[in-house]
Enzyme design. Structure first.
Site, PDB file in Angstrom:
ATOM      1  N   GLY A 155      -3.323   0.516   8.819  1.00  0.00           N
ATOM      2  CA  GLY A 155      -3.403   1.963   8.917  1.00  0.00           C
ATOM      3  C   GLY A 155      -4.799   2.446   8.583  1.00  0.00           C
ATOM      4  O   GLY A 155      -5.794   1.750   8.809  1.00  0.00           O
ATOM      5  N   ARG A 156      -4.893   3.651   7.995  1.00  0.00           N
ATOM      6  CA  ARG A 156      -6.213   4.219   7.689  1.00  0.00           C
ATOM      7  C   ARG A 156      -6.996   3.328   6.737  1.00  0.00           C
ATOM      8  O   ARG A 156      -8.171   3.042   6.961  1.00  0.00           O
ATOM      9  CB  ARG A 156      -6.061   5.609   7.055  1.00  0.00           C
ATOM     10  CG  ARG A 156      -5.583   6.698   7.992  1.00  0.00           C
ATOM     11  CD  ARG A 156      -5.765   8.057   7.352  1.00  0.00           C
ATOM     12  NE  ARG A 156      -5.155   8.112   6.025  1.00  0.00           N
ATOM     13  CZ  ARG A 156      -5.519   8.962   5.067  1.00  0.00           C
ATOM     14  NH1 ARG A 156      -6.523   9.803   5.268  1.00  0.00           N
ATOM     15  NH2 ARG A 156      -4.899   8.971   3.903  1.00  0.00           N
ATOM     16  N   ILE A 157      -6.346   2.869   5.675  1.00  0.00           N
ATOM     17  CA  ILE A 157      -7.047   2.056   4.678  1.00  0.00           C
ATOM     18  C   ILE A 157      -7.313   0.662   5.225  1.00  0.00           C
ATOM     19  O   ILE A 157      -8.431   0.132   5.119  1.00  0.00           O
ATOM     20  CB  ILE A 157      -6.247   2.000   3.371  1.00  0.00           C
ATOM     21  CG1 ILE A 157      -6.120   3.403   2.770  1.00  0.00           C
ATOM     22  CG2 ILE A 157      -6.906   1.048   2.382  1.00  0.00           C
ATOM     23  CD1 ILE A 157      -5.178   3.487   1.592  1.00  0.00           C
ATOM     24  N   SER A 176       1.752  -6.221  10.830  1.00  0.00           N
ATOM     25  CA  SER A 176       2.794  -5.347  10.298  1.00  0.00           C
ATOM     26  C   SER A 176       3.907  -5.331  11.320  1.00  0.00           C
ATOM     27  O   SER A 176       3.727  -5.773  12.466  1.00  0.00           O
ATOM     28  CB  SER A 176       2.286  -3.925  10.019  1.00  0.00           C
ATOM     29  OG  SER A 176       2.042  -3.230  11.231  1.00  0.00           O
ATOM     30  N   THR A 236      -3.624  -3.185  -3.418  1.00  0.00           N
ATOM     31  CA  THR A 236      -3.993  -1.834  -3.850  1.00  0.00           C
ATOM     32  C   THR A 236      -3.008  -0.814  -3.279  1.00  0.00           C
ATOM     33  O   THR A 236      -3.293   0.380  -3.281  1.00  0.00           O
ATOM     34  CB  THR A 236      -5.415  -1.477  -3.398  1.00  0.00           C
ATOM     35  OG1 THR A 236      -5.517  -1.629  -1.969  1.00  0.00           O
ATOM     36  CG2 THR A 236      -6.450  -2.356  -4.072  1.00  0.00           C
ATOM     37  N   ARG A 238       1.273  -0.751  -3.244  1.00  0.00           N
ATOM     38  CA  ARG A 238       2.341  -0.477  -4.201  1.00  0.00           C
ATOM     39  C   ARG A 238       2.849  -1.806  -4.742  1.00  0.00           C
ATOM     40  O   ARG A 238       3.028  -2.770  -3.999  1.00  0.00           O
ATOM     41  CB  ARG A 238       3.500   0.308  -3.551  1.00  0.00           C
ATOM     42  CG  ARG A 238       3.161   1.748  -3.218  1.00  0.00           C
ATOM     43  CD  ARG A 238       2.903   2.576  -4.462  1.00  0.00           C
ATOM     44  NE  ARG A 238       2.615   3.982  -4.165  1.00  0.00           N
ATOM     45  CZ  ARG A 238       1.403   4.467  -4.000  1.00  0.00           C
ATOM     46  NH1 ARG A 238       0.345   3.656  -4.076  1.00  0.00           N
ATOM     47  NH2 ARG A 238       1.219   5.745  -3.752  1.00  0.00           N
ATOM     48  N   GLU A 267       3.817   2.116 -14.755  1.00  0.00           N
ATOM     49  CA  GLU A 267       2.475   2.621 -15.066  1.00  0.00           C
ATOM     50  C   GLU A 267       2.598   3.831 -15.985  1.00  0.00           C
ATOM     51  O   GLU A 267       3.445   4.698 -15.747  1.00  0.00           O
ATOM     52  CB  GLU A 267       1.753   3.011 -13.778  1.00  0.00           C
ATOM     53  CG  GLU A 267       1.533   1.837 -12.830  1.00  0.00           C
ATOM     54  CD  GLU A 267       0.789   2.234 -11.563  1.00  0.00           C
ATOM     55  OE1 GLU A 267       0.293   3.376 -11.484  1.00  0.00           O
ATOM     56  OE2 GLU A 267       0.704   1.404 -10.640  1.00  0.00           O
ATOM     57  N   HIS A 286      -4.732   1.316 -11.548  1.00  0.00           N
ATOM     58  CA  HIS A 286      -4.448   2.200 -10.413  1.00  0.00           C
ATOM     59  C   HIS A 286      -5.602   3.186 -10.175  1.00  0.00           C
ATOM     60  O   HIS A 286      -5.440   4.403 -10.247  1.00  0.00           O
ATOM     61  CB  HIS A 286      -3.137   2.965 -10.620  1.00  0.00           C
ATOM     62  CG  HIS A 286      -2.499   3.348  -9.314  1.00  0.00           C
ATOM     63  ND1 HIS A 286      -1.151   3.566  -9.176  1.00  0.00           N
ATOM     64  CD2 HIS A 286      -3.029   3.539  -8.080  1.00  0.00           C
ATOM     65  CE1 HIS A 286      -0.869   3.891  -7.923  1.00  0.00           C
ATOM     66  NE2 HIS A 286      -2.004   3.881  -7.240  1.00  0.00           N
TER      67      HIS A 286
END
Length: 325
Positions: A155-157, A176, A236, A238, A267, A286
């Site tokens: 995706g974007r990242i 994916s 990075t 989940r 967290e 995070h």
């Protein structure tokens, strides 16, 4: 009387300085909370008198049980346009408007590369040795040039991470469930034939998927055993995408050479949690989205959301998903 607004999880005490709040201060008392509030009872007590609550990403969950304990709450603003820890159906039942904000992909992509480089070149242990008078050069780094970077998610990242990988001279592949060869080619990467192929053939595997029913536990013990013993894993996205028990065993037993994670099942990470002391693990608290420009965007949009709500025309509303046909 003014409405009361709590800004939760402002750990760095920057919420008020990251945006111009003056446009809402005539109608709203804004109270930042700088410490993490642990447990639903404590959260309900801390914000029970608030009509507006601002939350940072998924730091403080808002399940149905919490909405039921906050009868005064009318507006919940979360940074980002997706927050899996907010029960949107419960919010709607309790008459709470939920709004989001914009945000950038590049901060997480940049941190991903900080973790890859830090892990590959043993930056933390080598730096610690220099500071503590330890041995001079005790590790041998992993080369990136000519190696394969495998991306779970494009995706974007993931696309930005791929671009940097190519600049390092890496071969980049991605997988994916919905990735097409055409989409991968447009991003300049190869679409792996399967998840298993990606894991078996990659020197570095980096996770960039959205957490959902299909991706929860996507990497368990069988998948981690497929990775090369020299391979590195970076997450990075989940924590729940990777089985945490299996990851801990993979690091202890040497199934993989190392891992870098920015996300955890709980967290802040509790004291004594195994992920504080696992071998061959580079861990950060995070930080993927925690940059000055991103915070300015987050809190600037928060102010816009509050102002629009006060004017009776909420923007960037988050609604429950439509029921399946």
């Amino acid at each position: 009387m003014k409405l009361r607004c709590a800004v939760l999880d402002d750990y760095q005490d920057v919420a008020l300085s990251s945006a111009d709040w003056s446009g809402v201060l005539d109608a709203v008392d804004v109270v930042p909370v700088h410490e993490y509030i642990a447990g639903e009872d404590a959260v309900a007590e801390a914000i029970g008198d608030c009509e507006i609550v601002v939350i940072m990403r998924e730091r403080t969950p808002f399940p149905a049980s919490l909405f039921a304990r906050l009868p005064k709450l009318r507006l919940l603003v979360t940074t980002g346009m997706r927050n899996a820890s907010v029960d949107l159906e419960a919010a709607a039942r309790h008459g709470v408007t939920v709004c989001g904000t914009g945000g950038a992909a590049q901060p997480t992509a940049e941190l991903t590369w900080a973790l890859i480089l830090g892990l590959a070149r043993h930056v933390v242990p080598e730096s610690t040795a220099v500071r503590d008078g330890g041995p001079w050069q005790s590790t041998v780094g992993t080369d990136l040039y000519g190696r394969r970077l495998g991306l779970l998610g494009l995706g974007r990242i993931g696309t930005q991470v791929a671009r940097v990988g190519r600049a390092f001279g890496m071969e980049v592949a991605a997988w994916s469930a919905n990735l097409t060869a055409e989409r991968a080619e447009a991003a300049g990467v190869r679409a792996a034939g399967s998840k298993e192929e990606l894991l078996e053939s990659s020197d570095i595997v980096s996770v960039h998927l959205v957490l959902g029913d299909r991706t929860r536990g996507l990497l368990g013990a069988p998948e981690l055993r497929r990775m090369r013993p020299t391979a590195l894993l970076v997450n990075t996205s989940r924590a729940a995408i990777v089985d945490q028990t299996a990851l801990a065993r993979a690091l202890r037993d040497g199934w993989i050479a190392g891992a870098a994670v920015d996300v955890f099942e709980h967290e802040p990470l509790p004291p004594g949690d195994p992920f504080r002391t696992l071998p061959h693990l580079l861990a950060t608290p995070h930080l993927g989205y925690v940059t000055r420009a991103n915070y300015e965007r987050f809190y600037g949009d928060v102010v816009e959301d509050i102002r629009a709500y006060l004017q009776g025309a909420p923007i960037r509303r988050l609604s429950p998903p439509e029921p399946a046909a």
